[in-house]
Design a protein around this motif. Structure first.
Motif: not given
Length: 274
Positions: A62, A78, A149, A184, A186, A223, A225, A243-244
């Motif tokens: 992220r 990232h 991703h 987004v 998650c 996740q 988005w 987790r986000w």
């Protein structure tokens, strides 16, 4: 590098950046988003995000956050994987396609990691397999973090296309979830075994559905988005290790998975168009 088998998608692998997937062609249609992506101001990630799949980590996922003990220094957007060249060990393009590579990585905090990557396309059913082994090649522990991703150009999707899976509330939802311009979320994907998420039907490729499966012992979250703010037109499917929330909250909750020197973690996913 072209990578294809007797059956399945025609992929282009990127040896200049972790041997990630640049293009994914099904029935003559490239499903990668190309330049229809948001610009986060990092040319490494622009290059990676254009492709069908790129790998986030192994020291951060992220957006940038401070590196503990290094005043003013941040983990890059990232993480440190993107733009790392791959050393290709062997390639076979027979009925089954097979490619193995090693990717040495200098981490943002001064550590070192080594990714051993194995791509395979099953020529009998066209399913694509990715197996990754991450090793701490440095002298100090670091929290292993990873996110695949997977990016689909949403210009190929329509109102009939849905996201489905056991981890999705009520089992499925439209691909343009939440704010029509982008959102987004998650969610937990499991705690062992394999999770599965589906995207389809996709009319542009004959009504096929993309099926993605991934190991949940090391990738326990999914996740998702999408960004439809011009010029972006992209949907992301992202199996992820954490987790986000921010690193500080993960550390406080004891959720940073420390990888000791010489220790390894294994990650895996598959995908197919059916």
């Amino acid at each position: 590098m072209d990578f294809k088998a007797a059956k399945g998608p025609r992929l282009s692998l990127d040896p200049t950046s972790v041997l990630d997937i640049r293009s994914c062609v099904v029935d003559g249609v490239d499903l990668s988003p190309g330049r229809a992506i948001p610009d986060d101001g990092d040319p490494r990630i622009d290059h990676s995000l254009e492709g069908f799949l790129f790998t986030c980590g192994p020291d951060h996922i992220r957006h940038p956050e401070p590196i503990s003990g290094k005043d003013g220094a941040n983990y890059p957007l990232h993480g440190s994987f993107s733009s790392r060249p791959a050393d290709i060990l062997d390639v076979s393009l027979e009925d089954d396609a097979d490619c193995r590579a090693r990717v040495p990585v200098d981490l943002a905090d001064g550590g070192k990691a080594l990714l051993t990557r194995h791509w395979r396309i099953d020529g009998a059913n066209g399913e694509v397999h990715l197996r990754d082994t991450l090793c701490n090649a440095g002298e100090t522990p670091f929290p292993a973090m990873l996110m695949y991703h997977m990016n689909i150009g949403s210009k190929h999707l329509d109102e009939a296309t849905r996201i489905s899976g056991a981890m999705i509330k009520e089992g499925s939802l439209g691909w343009r979830f939440g704010d029509p311009a982008g959102q987004v979320f998650c969610v937990p994907a499991g705690k062992g075994g394999w999770a599965e998420v589906r995207l389809g039907p996709i009319a542009a490729i004959g009504g096929r559905t993309l099926i993605v499966r991934f190991r949940t012992d090391t990738l326990p979250f999914l996740q998702m988005w999408h960004n439809q703010s011009a010029p972006a037109a992209v949907l992301g499917i992202e199996p992820v290790s954490h987790r986000w929330v921010g690193r500080a909250e993960l550390e406080k909750a004891g959720e940073l998975d420390l990888l000791a020197p010489g220790e390894t973690r294994e990650y895996a996913l598959t995908f197919a168009f059916v």
